[in-house]
Motif scaffolding. Structure first.
Motif, PDB file in Angstrom:
ATOM      1  N   LYS A 204     -47.363   7.512  37.617  1.00  0.00           N
ATOM      2  CA  LYS A 204     -46.150   6.915  37.586  1.00  0.00           C
ATOM      3  C   LYS A 204     -45.841   5.599  36.673  1.00  0.00           C
ATOM      4  O   LYS A 204     -44.771   5.408  36.273  1.00  0.00           O
ATOM      5  N   ASN A 205     -47.007   5.487  36.167  1.00  0.00           N
ATOM      6  CA  ASN A 205     -46.965   3.939  35.443  1.00  0.00           C
ATOM      7  C   ASN A 205     -46.261   2.898  36.128  1.00  0.00           C
ATOM      8  O   ASN A 205     -45.526   2.263  35.621  1.00  0.00           O
ATOM      9  N   ILE A 206     -46.642   2.762  37.280  1.00  0.00           N
ATOM     10  CA  ILE A 206     -46.068   1.614  38.020  1.00  0.00           C
ATOM     11  C   ILE A 206     -47.124   0.848  39.014  1.00  0.00           C
ATOM     12  O   ILE A 206     -47.998   1.199  39.289  1.00  0.00           O
ATOM     13  N   LEU A 207     -46.835  -0.582  38.815  1.00  0.00           N
ATOM     14  CA  LEU A 207     -47.614  -1.544  39.499  1.00  0.00           C
ATOM     15  C   LEU A 207     -46.946  -1.888  40.708  1.00  0.00           C
ATOM     16  O   LEU A 207     -45.791  -2.081  40.592  1.00  0.00           O
ATOM     17  N   SER A 208     -47.667  -2.048  41.801  1.00  0.00           N
ATOM     18  CA  SER A 208     -46.891  -2.323  43.081  1.00  0.00           C
ATOM     19  C   SER A 208     -47.578  -3.465  43.728  1.00  0.00           C
ATOM     20  O   SER A 208     -48.725  -3.799  43.548  1.00  0.00           O
ATOM     21  N   LEU A 209     -46.668  -4.257  44.676  1.00  0.00           N
ATOM     22  CA  LEU A 209     -47.207  -5.382  45.530  1.00  0.00           C
ATOM     23  C   LEU A 209     -46.603  -5.108  46.907  1.00  0.00           C
ATOM     24  O   LEU A 209     -45.504  -5.189  47.080  1.00  0.00           O
ATOM     25  N   GLN A 210     -47.409  -4.685  47.798  1.00  0.00           N
ATOM     26  CA  GLN A 210     -47.130  -4.389  49.274  1.00  0.00           C
ATOM     27  C   GLN A 210     -47.315  -5.814  49.840  1.00  0.00           C
ATOM     28  O   GLN A 210     -48.445  -6.248  49.905  1.00  0.00           O
ATOM     29  N   MET A 211     -46.321  -6.455  50.425  1.00  0.00           N
ATOM     30  CA  MET A 211     -46.280  -7.574  50.901  1.00  0.00           C
ATOM     31  C   MET A 211     -45.697  -7.564  52.568  1.00  0.00           C
ATOM     32  O   MET A 211     -44.903  -7.234  52.876  1.00  0.00           O
ATOM     33  N   ASN A 212     -46.876  -7.878  53.559  1.00  0.00           N
ATOM     34  CA  ASN A 212     -46.747  -7.547  54.777  1.00  0.00           C
ATOM     35  C   ASN A 212     -46.841  -9.252  55.301  1.00  0.00           C
ATOM     36  O   ASN A 212     -47.278 -10.149  54.659  1.00  0.00           O
ATOM     37  N   SER A 213     -46.157  -9.346  56.850  1.00  0.00           N
ATOM     38  CA  SER A 213     -46.240 -10.641  57.562  1.00  0.00           C
ATOM     39  C   SER A 213     -45.906 -11.801  56.499  1.00  0.00           C
ATOM     40  O   SER A 213     -46.590 -12.777  56.326  1.00  0.00           O
ATOM     41  N   LEU A 214     -44.779 -11.479  56.065  1.00  0.00           N
ATOM     42  CA  LEU A 214     -43.966 -12.506  54.990  1.00  0.00           C
ATOM     43  C   LEU A 214     -43.820 -13.745  55.761  1.00  0.00           C
ATOM     44  O   LEU A 214     -43.477 -13.722  57.066  1.00  0.00           O
ATOM     45  N   GLU A 215     -43.842 -14.876  55.118  1.00  0.00           N
ATOM     46  CA  GLU A 215     -43.864 -16.130  55.566  1.00  0.00           C
ATOM     47  C   GLU A 215     -42.977 -16.820  54.676  1.00  0.00           C
ATOM     48  O   GLU A 215     -42.608 -16.688  53.564  1.00  0.00           O
ATOM     49  N   PRO A 216     -42.324 -17.932  55.278  1.00  0.00           N
ATOM     50  CA  PRO A 216     -41.127 -18.729  54.460  1.00  0.00           C
ATOM     51  C   PRO A 216     -41.791 -19.198  53.257  1.00  0.00           C
ATOM     52  O   PRO A 216     -40.836 -19.400  52.161  1.00  0.00           O
ATOM     53  N   GLU A 217     -42.888 -19.627  53.057  1.00  0.00           N
ATOM     54  CA  GLU A 217     -43.869 -20.139  51.774  1.00  0.00           C
ATOM     55  C   GLU A 217     -43.927 -19.109  50.817  1.00  0.00           C
ATOM     56  O   GLU A 217     -44.090 -19.292  49.759  1.00  0.00           O
ATOM     57  N   ASP A 218     -43.723 -17.887  51.210  1.00  0.00           N
ATOM     58  CA  ASP A 218     -43.734 -16.708  50.322  1.00  0.00           C
ATOM     59  C   ASP A 218     -42.246 -16.637  49.405  1.00  0.00           C
ATOM     60  O   ASP A 218     -42.234 -15.686  48.363  1.00  0.00           O
ATOM     61  N   THR A 219     -41.345 -17.476  49.794  1.00  0.00           N
ATOM     62  CA  THR A 219     -40.180 -17.294  48.966  1.00  0.00           C
ATOM     63  C   THR A 219     -40.488 -17.750  47.714  1.00  0.00           C
ATOM     64  O   THR A 219     -40.854 -18.994  47.350  1.00  0.00           O
ATOM     65  N   ALA A 220     -39.934 -16.839  46.716  1.00  0.00           N
ATOM     66  CA  ALA A 220     -39.968 -17.196  45.344  1.00  0.00           C
ATOM     67  C   ALA A 220     -39.485 -16.211  44.364  1.00  0.00           C
ATOM     68  O   ALA A 220     -39.090 -15.031  44.979  1.00  0.00           O
TER      69      ALA A 220
END
Length: 125
Positions: free
Chosen positions: A75-91
């Protein structure tokens, strides 16, 4: 012409998950090294995760065990699965690609020539 378009950002509560996607055109993701970067307000851009053409991955310490970078060559796609997100991940999250040294994964922004416009991630406490 190489183009990268990110999607999947949004607002989630602490502990939630999001999956970011980066749709690539003009080249094959399997032949480039690629990475995910983020920039929080008032902070410098930070390399979050990277993947080389052979699928080897590297992560910044703060996301190890929580984020997973992957690539769908068909599919020519790059992905980023983000789990257990924290407020410090806000960006704002950006994907990047480069054809130089595709066998070497890098979290250094200066190693990437092509960039997407970004997708915003907000994690509320």
């Amino acid at each position: 012409q190489v183009q990268l378009v990110e999607s999947g950002g949004g607002t989630v509560q602490t502990g939630g998950s999001l999956r970011l996607s980066c749709s690539a055109s003009g080249y094959s993701v399997s032949n480039y090294r690629m990475g995910w970067f983020r920039q929080a307000p008032g902070k410098e851009r930070e390399g979050v995760a990277a993947i080389n053409r052979y699928g080897a991955t590297t992560y910044v310490n703060s996301v190890k065990g929580r984020f997973t970078i992957s690539r769908d060559n068909a599919k020519n796609i790059l992905s980023l699965q983000m789990n257990s997100l924290e407020p410090e991940d806000t960006a704002m999250y950006y994907c990047a690609a480069d054809f130089r040294y595709p066998c070497v994964g890098s979290k250094n922004e200066y190693d990437y020539k092509y960039w997407g416009q970004g997708t915003r991630v907000t994690v509320s406490s």
